[in-house]
Design a protein around this motif. Structure first.
Motif, PDB file in Angstrom:
ATOM      1  N   ALA A 194       0.859  -1.241  -0.003  1.00  0.00           N
ATOM      2  CA  ALA A 194       0.271  -0.033  -0.044  1.00  0.00           C
ATOM      3  C   ALA A 194       0.780   1.206   0.070  1.00  0.00           C
ATOM      4  CB  ALA A 194      -0.948  -0.070   1.001  1.00  0.00           C
ATOM      5  N   ASP A 195       1.925   1.189   0.644  1.00  0.00           N
ATOM      6  CA  ASP A 195       2.760   2.430   0.774  1.00  0.00           C
ATOM      7  C   ASP A 195       3.858   2.539  -0.419  1.00  0.00           C
ATOM      8  OD1 ASP A 195       1.621   3.010   3.269  1.00  0.00           O
ATOM      9  OD2 ASP A 195       3.016   2.023   4.341  1.00  0.00           O
ATOM     10  N   ASP A 196       3.804   1.545  -1.344  1.00  0.00           N
ATOM     11  CA  ASP A 196       4.938   1.505  -2.596  1.00  0.00           C
ATOM     12  C   ASP A 196       6.202   1.335  -2.056  1.00  0.00           C
ATOM     13  OD1 ASP A 196       3.728   1.301  -5.074  1.00  0.00           O
ATOM     14  OD2 ASP A 196       3.862   3.382  -5.277  1.00  0.00           O
ATOM     15  N   ARG A 197       6.604   0.294  -1.134  1.00  0.00           N
ATOM     16  CA  ARG A 197       7.877   0.205  -0.727  1.00  0.00           C
ATOM     17  C   ARG A 197       8.644  -1.168  -1.572  1.00  0.00           C
ATOM     18  NH1 ARG A 197       9.694   4.246   1.161  1.00  0.00           N
ATOM     19  NH2 ARG A 197       8.000   5.012  -0.310  1.00  0.00           N
ATOM     20  N   ILE A 198       7.842  -1.551  -2.328  1.00  0.00           N
ATOM     21  CA  ILE A 198       8.552  -2.633  -2.914  1.00  0.00           C
ATOM     22  C   ILE A 198       9.283  -2.079  -4.363  1.00  0.00           C
ATOM     23  CG2 ILE A 198       8.184  -4.909  -4.154  1.00  0.00           C
ATOM     24  CD1 ILE A 198       6.103  -5.295  -2.352  1.00  0.00           C
ATOM     25  N   LEU A 199      10.564  -2.412  -4.397  1.00  0.00           N
ATOM     26  CA  LEU A 199      11.485  -1.549  -5.508  1.00  0.00           C
ATOM     27  C   LEU A 199      11.444  -2.757  -6.617  1.00  0.00           C
ATOM     28  CD1 LEU A 199      13.090   0.844  -5.898  1.00  0.00           C
ATOM     29  CD2 LEU A 199      14.888  -0.342  -4.706  1.00  0.00           C
ATOM     30  N   PHE A 200      11.792  -3.923  -6.206  1.00  0.00           N
ATOM     31  CA  PHE A 200      12.202  -5.199  -7.371  1.00  0.00           C
ATOM     32  C   PHE A 200      11.440  -6.344  -6.897  1.00  0.00           C
ATOM     33  CE2 PHE A 200      16.025  -2.742  -7.361  1.00  0.00           C
ATOM     34  CZ  PHE A 200      16.028  -2.161  -8.912  1.00  0.00           C
ATOM     35  N   ARG A 201      10.867  -6.890  -7.992  1.00  0.00           N
ATOM     36  CA  ARG A 201      10.380  -8.319  -7.776  1.00  0.00           C
ATOM     37  C   ARG A 201      10.991  -9.248  -8.723  1.00  0.00           C
ATOM     38  NH1 ARG A 201       5.167  -8.037  -5.169  1.00  0.00           N
ATOM     39  NH2 ARG A 201       4.233  -6.004  -5.440  1.00  0.00           N
TER      40      ARG A 201
END
Lengths: 224, 86
Positions: free
Chosen positions: A158-165
């Motif tokens: 929700a906070d858009d903290r994921i940088l890479f998957r």
């Protein structure tokens, strides 16, 4: 004007990081953790390796060394901080970033190139990419499975903290493309602020053209 | 001050995947054993001096929260006994 690449006993990617940054024209030096951060520090890398032999948990001991307080203060003051591999484990253990990197799903050390999907391009680490870009960068870890409670994972998203998957070459985020069983195929996340990030793959091993691809250079250009 | 031994058990929270335990379970099965589950845990025995068992437990609990366990993935238990009796 220099990036401090912090060495703990057992760090082993510190030279690679300095060499990769130097190649990009970014001033960098290795800093022994007991010596503290130099006053001219403009960026911090927690490099890969096996600090303190991975005793207790990977990164646990280094995360509690005094230099981490200095690194936290520097991060609070806006200095970019990047944790790579063991540095990512240290980042999570120290609370710079949420969650934990723990034993791979298949309980084995994995050393292989992987594909990463850029989830956000509006951060210092990904300014060289577009959101949705796929880059190829190597991993080399036994404890890289991202683990976090469901509630906190939802908040990270929700906070858009994921940088890479981790993803397939076409950018699809699939179970087959997940090398270690990480929740949500997470390979790298941001801290509270966008200038703090950790990732398990090694951008410094994908920066020098002589040893392979250069897809990781964009991450290190955050320090330019 | 009295000598105590605090025993700290740190284990993965229920629901957190434990690949090492799974691998151990499969090895036991290869040896011909039948088992329906296996969980592993770390145990630390800490010798320390304190004014009371409660004080010893408090110190050991702080040690656990600050280093021995990672609250993201672990639960823990702390028990205290007079030194040499644990």
């Amino acid at each position: 004007m220099t990036v401090a690449v912090v060495q703990f006993g057992g760090s082993n990617c510190d030279r690679d990081a300095v060499r990769a940054l130097t190649h990009l024209g970014i001033d960098a030096e290795r800093v022994w953790h007991e010596d503290g951060l130099p006053s001219e520090t403009t960026g911090v890398i927690l490099p890969g390796g096996f600090s303190y032999g991975d005793y207790l948990r990977a990164g646990a001991m280094a995360a509690r060394s005094p230099i981490m307080n200095e690194i936290r203060s520097a991060a609070d003051a806006g200095t970019p901080v990047l944790g790579v591999c063991n540095g990512a484990q240290i980042g999570c253990e120290s609370g710079l970033t949420e969650g934990a990197f723990t034993t791979n799903e298949r309980a084995r050390f994995q050393c292989e190139p992987v594909h990463l999907r850029v989830e956000r391009a509006d951060t210092p680490w990904t300014a060289a990419y577009e959101a949705g870009d796929v880059i190829e960068v190597p991993i080399a870890h036994g404890e890289g499975r991202f683990e976090i409670t469901d509630e906190r994972y939802d908040r990270l998203e929700a906070d858009d903290r994921i940088l890479f998957r981790y993803c397939a070459p076409d950018g699809s985020v699939t179970e087959a493309a997940n090398p270690n069983g990480s929740i949500g195929n997470v390979a790298g996340i941001l801290g509270e602020s966008d200038h703090v990030a950790v990732l398990m793959p090694h951008p410094e091993r994908a920066t020098l053209p002589d040893i392979g691809g250069t897809d990781g250079a964009g991450v290190l250009r955050a320090f330019a | 001050m009295t000598a105590y031994t605090a025993t700290v058990t740190v284990r993965l929270k229920r629901g957190v995947l434990d690949p090492e335990a799974e691998t151990t379970k499969r090895s036991l099965e290869r040896l011909g054993f039948e088992l329906s589950g296996l969980r592993s845990a770390d145990r630390f025995e800490i010798d320390l001096e304190a004014d009371s068992p409660a004080a010893a437990k408090e110190t050991a609990t702080e040690m656990t929260e600050r280093l021995l366990a990672n609250p993201t993935i672990h639960d823990y238990e702390v028990s205290v006994a007079a030194a040499g009796q644990s």
